[in-house]
Design a protein around this motif. Structure first.
Motif, PDB file in Angstrom:
ATOM      1  N   CYS A   1      -7.518   6.544   2.883  1.00 14.50           N
ATOM      2  CA  CYS A   1      -6.490   6.202   1.926  1.00 14.50           C
ATOM      3  C   CYS A   1      -6.828   4.965   1.136  1.00 14.50           C
ATOM      4  CB  CYS A   1      -5.341   5.331   3.096  1.00 14.50           C
ATOM      5  SG  CYS A   1      -3.955   4.780   2.087  1.00 14.50           S
ATOM      6  N   GLN A   2      -6.813   5.497  -0.340  1.00 12.26           N
ATOM      7  CA  GLN A   2      -6.937   4.487  -1.102  1.00 12.26           C
ATOM      8  C   GLN A   2      -6.009   3.423  -1.158  1.00 12.26           C
ATOM      9  OE1 GLN A   2      -7.155   6.152  -5.148  1.00 12.26           O
ATOM     10  NE2 GLN A   2      -8.016   4.155  -6.064  1.00 12.26           N
ATOM     11  N   ALA A   3      -6.431   2.194  -1.052  1.00 11.60           N
ATOM     12  CA  ALA A   3      -5.441   1.003  -0.866  1.00 11.60           C
ATOM     13  C   ALA A   3      -6.118  -0.221  -1.027  1.00 11.60           C
ATOM     14  CB  ALA A   3      -4.782   1.018   0.621  1.00 11.60           C
ATOM     15  N   ASP A   4      -5.364  -1.071  -1.658  1.00 11.06           N
ATOM     16  CA  ASP A   4      -5.954  -2.559  -1.940  1.00 11.06           C
ATOM     17  C   ASP A   4      -5.186  -3.505  -0.828  1.00 11.06           C
ATOM     18  OD1 ASP A   4      -6.379  -5.377  -2.760  1.00 11.06           O
ATOM     19  OD2 ASP A   4      -5.414  -5.086  -4.722  1.00 11.06           O
ATOM     20  N   VAL A   5      -6.031  -4.125   0.033  1.00 11.25           N
ATOM     21  CA  VAL A   5      -5.713  -4.787   1.184  1.00 11.25           C
ATOM     22  C   VAL A   5      -5.163  -6.075   0.968  1.00 11.25           C
ATOM     23  CG1 VAL A   5      -7.257  -3.677   2.633  1.00 11.25           C
ATOM     24  CG2 VAL A   5      -8.068  -5.404   1.685  1.00 11.25           C
ATOM     25  N   THR A   6      -5.030  -6.380  -0.370  1.00 12.92           N
ATOM     26  CA  THR A   6      -4.253  -7.678  -0.758  1.00 12.92           C
ATOM     27  C   THR A   6      -3.122  -7.367  -1.268  1.00 12.92           C
ATOM     28  OG1 THR A   6      -5.109  -7.735  -3.135  1.00 12.92           O
ATOM     29  CG2 THR A   6      -6.353  -8.815  -1.286  1.00 12.92           C
TER      30      THR A   6
ATOM     31  N   TYR B   1       0.545  -5.840   0.199  1.00  4.80           N
ATOM     32  CA  TYR B   1       1.027  -5.373   1.535  1.00  4.80           C
ATOM     33  C   TYR B   1       1.684  -4.158   1.629  1.00  4.80           C
ATOM     34  CZ  TYR B   1       3.701  -5.870   5.834  1.00  4.80           C
ATOM     35  OH  TYR B   1       4.134  -5.566   7.016  1.00  4.80           O
ATOM     36  N   ALA B   2       2.319  -3.599   0.453  1.00  5.58           N
ATOM     37  CA  ALA B   2       2.819  -2.311   0.339  1.00  5.58           C
ATOM     38  C   ALA B   2       1.732  -1.229   0.543  1.00  5.58           C
ATOM     39  CB  ALA B   2       3.385  -1.759  -0.727  1.00  5.58           C
ATOM     40  N   ASP B   3       0.463  -1.463   0.035  1.00  4.02           N
ATOM     41  CA  ASP B   3      -0.629  -0.863   0.102  1.00  4.02           C
ATOM     42  C   ASP B   3      -1.008  -0.604   1.623  1.00  4.02           C
ATOM     43  OD1 ASP B   3      -0.674  -0.007  -2.532  1.00  4.02           O
ATOM     44  OD2 ASP B   3      -2.715  -0.740  -2.780  1.00  4.02           O
ATOM     45  N   CYS B   4      -1.157  -1.729   2.275  1.00  2.25           N
ATOM     46  CA  CYS B   4      -1.511  -1.856   3.752  1.00  2.25           C
ATOM     47  C   CYS B   4      -0.528  -0.990   4.687  1.00  2.25           C
ATOM     48  CB  CYS B   4      -1.532  -3.420   4.049  1.00  2.25           C
ATOM     49  SG  CYS B   4      -2.968  -4.238   3.299  1.00  2.25           S
ATOM     50  N   GLU B   5       0.930  -1.122   4.252  1.00  2.00           N
ATOM     51  CA  GLU B   5       1.901  -0.328   5.319  1.00  2.00           C
ATOM     52  C   GLU B   5       1.496   1.220   4.980  1.00  2.00           C
ATOM     53  OE1 GLU B   5       5.926  -2.689   5.341  1.00  2.00           O
ATOM     54  OE2 GLU B   5       5.406  -2.189   3.190  1.00  2.00           O
ATOM     55  N   ARG B   6       1.121   1.512   3.729  1.00  2.00           N
ATOM     56  CA  ARG B   6       0.653   2.837   3.540  1.00  2.00           C
ATOM     57  C   ARG B   6      -0.572   3.265   4.286  1.00  2.00           C
ATOM     58  NH1 ARG B   6      -1.914   4.915  -0.692  1.00  2.00           N
ATOM     59  NH2 ARG B   6      -1.948   2.971  -1.644  1.00  2.00           N
ATOM     60  N   LEU B   7      -1.449   2.635   4.234  1.00  2.00           N
ATOM     61  CA  LEU B   7      -2.706   2.441   4.812  1.00  2.00           C
ATOM     62  C   LEU B   7      -2.470   2.726   6.333  1.00  2.00           C
ATOM     63  CD1 LEU B   7      -5.902   2.260   5.438  1.00  2.00           C
ATOM     64  CD2 LEU B   7      -5.755  -0.075   5.479  1.00  2.00           C
ATOM     65  N   ILE B   8      -1.666   2.099   7.101  1.00  2.00           N
ATOM     66  CA  ILE B   8      -1.401   2.106   8.483  1.00  2.00           C
ATOM     67  C   ILE B   8      -0.650   3.399   8.901  1.00  2.00           C
ATOM     68  CG2 ILE B   8      -0.555   1.069  10.509  1.00  2.00           C
ATOM     69  CD1 ILE B   8      -3.223  -0.213   9.366  1.00  2.00           C
TER      70      ILE B   8
END
Length: 292
Positions: free
Chosen positions: A82-87, A89-96
């Motif tokens: 999952c390409q995501a920027d951990v800073t 939060y929406a990206d982190c939700e998508r990652l999990i």
């Protein structure tokens, strides 16, 4: 120690092996490892898969992330990415959510992604300080917040990747030191606050490690520059560090300090702080290239 809990991972585009296809201490377990497109994160993810687990790779560079994913698939690992920027939060939700969609569970979170720096505080642009601090603090907080319900369900394991620089200040690393110290304190707080959940919260303080040739840190103006010089004899390999991280997770340890230098820093900082400061100040004068 983890007990095997077999499950089957499926994907509409790429068949993946069952979670328990490989035997090992992480058989049937699923990990999200941030910043695992390269470096220590990649090798930790590789070792996790070799020891029976499934992993969701993460990074911001799409090309590098896909290259690592293909390597893992070719090795027969149970893997998603999952390409995501951990800073964000929406990206982190998508990652999990990627972990849940692909493998149906989440047992391990390793917050490894962060940005480092190489400049003195007086020269540093405020925005650069914020960027480095955000990557270390929010890059830890946001993935954990998104993952917490699933980790509570699995009574899983959380490991924050910190640094020996969090144990004692390091010149030319103010924002990085502050961020890594913050996540270490955060782990202690969460260990107390969430004791009833059964989640393991641990911190690994990494010392000098061999880096990928393309690794860059931020200069005072925010431009990427090579990392400061580190004597090769002081460095551990990424594979060695990954092995220590997984041992930390298996044993559900609260804190692991990597390298003799790291343990020496703990000793000096705890019992002989003035001596520790004298050593650092002396090296600034005599070994400026070590910091600059």
């Amino acid at each position: 120690m983890f007990d095997a809990n077999p499950a089957t991972a499926t994907s509409p585009t790429l068949p993946r092996p069952p979670l328990a296809v490989r035997k090992g201490p992480f058989a049937g377990k699923v990990a999200v490892i941030t910043g695992s497109e390269s470096g220590i994160g990649r090798e930790t993810a590789r070792a996790f898969c070799e020891q029976g687990g499934a992993v969701v790779l993460n990074g911001r560079n799409a090309e590098r992330l896909e290259h690592t994913r293909r390597q893992f698939v070719a090795a027969g690992f149970a893997v998603a990415s999952c390409q995501a920027d951990v800073t964000d939060y929406a990206d982190c939700e998508r990652l999990i959510e990627t972990a849940i969609q692909e493998f149906g569970q989440l047992d391990v979170l390793v917050t490894n992604a962060s940005i480092s720096m190489r400049c003195y505080f007086a020269d540093m642009q405020p925005e650069v300080f914020r960027q480095v601090l955000d990557s270390n603090v929010y890059g830890t907080v946001y993935p954990l917040k998104a993952a917490l319900p699933h980790l509570t369900q699995s009574q899983g394991s959380v490991t924050f990747i910190s640094s020996i620089s969090a144990l004692n200040g390091m010149p030319s690393g103010s924002a990085y030191c502050a961020g890594k110290a913050a996540v270490a304190n955060l782990a202690h707080t969460l260990r107390l606050e969430l004791a009833h959940t059964g989640i393991h919260f641990g911190v690994v303080h990494i010392g000098f490690t061999q880096n990928d040739a393309e690794k860059r840190v931020l200069a005072a103006d925010g431009q990427p520059v090579p990392i400061a010089h580190r004597p090769p004899r002081w460095q551990k390999t990424q594979v060695e560090v990954a092995s220590i991280i997984l041992g930390h997770i298996r044993r559900r340890r609260q804190r692991t300090v990597i390298s003799a230098l790291g343990r020496l820093i703990v000793l000096l900082h705890t019992y002989f702080p003035r001596l520790g400061d004298w050593i650092v100040l002396t090296t600034i004068r005599r070994l400026r290239h070590f910091y600059e």
